[in-house]
Design an enzyme around this catalytic site. Structure first.
Site, PDB file in Angstrom:
ATOM      1  N   LYS A 135       0.832  -1.164  -0.037  1.00 44.84           N
ATOM      2  CA  LYS A 135       0.005   0.089   0.015  1.00 44.84           C
ATOM      3  C   LYS A 135       0.824   1.247  -0.020  1.00 44.84           C
ATOM      4  O   LYS A 135       0.502   2.405  -0.336  1.00 44.84           O
ATOM      5  CB  LYS A 135      -1.002  -0.123   1.141  1.00 44.84           C
ATOM      6  CG  LYS A 135      -2.049  -1.113   0.830  1.00 44.84           C
ATOM      7  CD  LYS A 135      -3.158  -0.826   1.637  1.00 44.84           C
ATOM      8  CE  LYS A 135      -4.496  -1.533   1.475  1.00 44.84           C
ATOM      9  NZ  LYS A 135      -4.383  -3.120   1.675  1.00 44.84           N
ATOM     10  N   GLU A 151     -10.477   6.119   2.922  1.00 47.21           N
ATOM     11  CA  GLU A 151     -11.102   5.205   3.605  1.00 47.21           C
ATOM     12  C   GLU A 151     -10.371   4.170   3.876  1.00 47.21           C
ATOM     13  O   GLU A 151      -9.218   3.875   3.480  1.00 47.21           O
ATOM     14  CB  GLU A 151     -12.166   4.549   2.665  1.00 47.21           C
ATOM     15  CG  GLU A 151     -11.616   3.555   1.536  1.00 47.21           C
ATOM     16  CD  GLU A 151     -10.669   4.071   0.670  1.00 47.21           C
ATOM     17  OE1 GLU A 151     -10.537   5.435   0.457  1.00 47.21           O
ATOM     18  OE2 GLU A 151     -10.093   3.187   0.118  1.00 47.21           O
ATOM     19  N   SER A 165       1.542  -9.767  -0.647  1.00 43.45           N
ATOM     20  CA  SER A 165       1.556  -8.351  -0.774  1.00 43.45           C
ATOM     21  C   SER A 165       1.421  -7.716   0.643  1.00 43.45           C
ATOM     22  O   SER A 165       1.773  -6.627   0.985  1.00 43.45           O
ATOM     23  CB  SER A 165      -0.026  -8.171  -1.071  1.00 43.45           C
ATOM     24  OG  SER A 165      -0.889  -9.088  -0.353  1.00 43.45           O
TER      25      SER A 165
HETATM   26  C1  LIG Z   1      -5.232  -4.204   1.463  1.00 44.19           C
HETATM   27  C2  LIG Z   1      -4.518  -5.478   1.181  1.00 44.19           C
HETATM   28  C3  LIG Z   1      -5.163  -6.172   0.243  1.00 44.19           C
HETATM   29  C4  LIG Z   1      -6.193  -5.842  -1.067  1.00 44.19           C
HETATM   30  O1  LIG Z   1      -6.225  -4.845  -1.524  1.00 44.19           O
HETATM   31  P1  LIG Z   1      -5.991  -4.850  -3.059  1.00 44.19           P
HETATM   32  O2  LIG Z   1      -6.144  -3.555  -3.490  1.00 44.19           O
HETATM   33  O3  LIG Z   1      -6.741  -6.147  -3.642  1.00 44.19           O
HETATM   34  O4  LIG Z   1      -4.326  -5.262  -3.214  1.00 44.19           O
HETATM   35  C5  LIG Z   1      -4.188  -7.393  -0.097  1.00 44.19           C
HETATM   36  N1  LIG Z   1      -2.935  -7.772   0.641  1.00 44.19           N
HETATM   37  C6  LIG Z   1      -2.638  -6.871   1.726  1.00 44.19           C
HETATM   38  C7  LIG Z   1      -1.468  -7.149   2.531  1.00 44.19           C
HETATM   39  C8  LIG Z   1      -3.483  -5.734   2.169  1.00 44.19           C
HETATM   40  O5  LIG Z   1      -2.820  -5.131   3.112  1.00 44.19           O
END
Ligand SMILES: *Cc1c(COP(=O)(O)O)cnc(C)c1O
Length: 394
Positions: free
Chosen positions: A97, A119, A376
């Site tokens: 993020k 948000e 992620s």
């Molecule tokens: C917020 C988040 C997501 C989901 O958001 P996407 O926009 O689909 O990437 C996925 N993995 C992590 C670690 C997150 O913090």
């Protein structure tokens, strides 16, 4: 590398903001000029070497990019595949993020805005936005559903530590989709001074395009790293999908290769798998709806994937058959979470445990293949929840 699929699949939308039939800009009249101003400012900044240099140096010196590429030798051997992880979990604030918020808050500052609103669902985007606002000296207000405020008290406190104001939203189901509505309402009323820092590849144009551009760095780096390490492209690129930003980030580096692109959704939030085209939050996209066209609640073990819609570019990639959007169950996710922790010493975010779950389920059909997964985020934030789920079972 095979160049059989054209890079032109990575769409740069025109003024209508469309990815095929999806996307667009379905907003109240009052927000049209704000979206246009943002679109112009982004295009200008993105083509300005000074802005790009400043963003790149923040990504390198503050966020810790480039993130690593790790081969999972143990799990790969166990599953009969070669498995590589793109390590977005190692970024500052613990997920992908940060790429998006640094880009947007830097842009907001350049536009002369004094304040951002955001948000958040589980709180991860709120924390990232509050972080970027603290660094770059902007005021920050985060809207969060009252239910989520209760569930994610640690992230609420984190945002406050970072100097942000957190407002609990009591309308509707008091979760993420209501927080998006409130953030948009705030933006309508304060647009002169305020930028809306949206957290995924969704919303009205230019957000889905702009946020994808900020996350392209994931796929661009991973492609270079795969090329350097193996000299070939992966057979499959796998990521979890909430709104779809981490998935679009990594997909965009491989869209012109022969790699299968796999976006894994929770069974209880399968916007592409179970949804119908509809309009929500300023965009046309696949959306979970009831028989009356009302937006349905999403349910997932992972609060970060609790979103009934999906970014319009994913709807487009699904509609032309370029990407696949399978689902996994909460039980499979819990097993995937433990599998990654025990075999590789990496505790993944529950979101990415969805990708692990799909890979371990499908591995028998992918023997000997090269699989790249976007890790992620890290799982520290989920440890408390897993303690309850696994209650006494370890
Ligand atoms: C917020 C988040 C997501 C989901 O958001 P996407 O926009 O689909 O990437 C996925 N993995 C992590 C670690 C997150 O913090």
């Amino acid at each position: 590398m095979v160049d059989s699929i054209p890079m032109s699949l990575l769409i740069t939308p025109g003024a209508d903001g469309r990815f095929g039939e999806f996307g667009g800009r379905f907003v109240p009249e009052t927000l049209v000029p704000a979206c246009q101003e943002l679109e112009a400012a982004f295009n200008q900044a993105w083509n300005d070497a000074d802005y790009r240099r400043e963003l790149d140096s923040l990504l390198a010196e503050y966020a810790g990019r480039p993130s690593g590429l790790t081969e999972c030798h143990n799990l790969g051997k166990q599953l009969g595949i070669r498995l590589f992880l793109k390590r977005e979990d190692l970024n500052h604030t613990g997920s992908h993020k940060i790429n998006n918020v640094l880009g947007q808050v830097l842009l907001a500052k350049r536009m002369g805005k004094k304040r951002i609103v955001a948000e958040t669902g589980a709180g991860q985007h709120g924390v990232a936005a509050a972080t970027a606002a603290a660094l770059l000296g902007l005021e920050c207000k985060v809207y969060m559903g009252a239910v989520d405020v209760e569930r994610q008290s640690l992230n609420v406190f984190r945002m406050k530590l970072l100097g942000a104001q957190v407002e609990a939203v009591h309308s509707g189901s008091r979760t993420l989709k209501d927080a998006v509505n409130e953030a948009m309402r705030d933006w309508v009323a304060t647009v002169e001074s305020t930028h809306y820092c949206l957290g995924s590849v969704m919303g009205p144009h230019p957000y889905p395009f702009m946020v994808r551009q900020f996350h392209r760095v994931i796929g661009d780096e991973a492609r270079e790293q795969m090329q350097e390490r193996l000299g070939v492209m992966p057979d499959a690129v796998v990521a979890c999908v909430g709104g779809g930003s981490n998935a679009m980030g990594i997909f965009s580096g491989f869209i012109d290769t022969d790699a299968r692109l796999i976006g894994v959704e929770p069974a209880g939030g399968a916007a592409v798998g179970r949804g119908q085209p509809g309009v929500v939050h300023g965009m046309k996209s696949y959306l979970m709806q009831d028989e009356h066209g009302q937006v349905q609640e999403a349910h997932s073990i992972s609060a970060g994937l609790d979103y009934p819609g999906v970014g319009p570019e994913h709807s487009y990639l699904a509609s032309i058959g370029r990407a696949e959007y399978p689902t996994v169950t909460d039980e499979e996710v819990i097993a995937g979470f433990q599998l990654m922790a025990r075999s590789e010493g990496i505790i993944p975010a529950l979101e990415c445990a969805h990708a692990v779950a799909w890979i371990s389920r499908e591995a028998p059909k992918m023997q000997g293949k090269i699989v790249l997964m976007n890790l992620s985020g890290r799982g520290d934030k989920d440890v408390g929840q897993m303690m309850d789920v696994l209650d006494g079972k370890l």
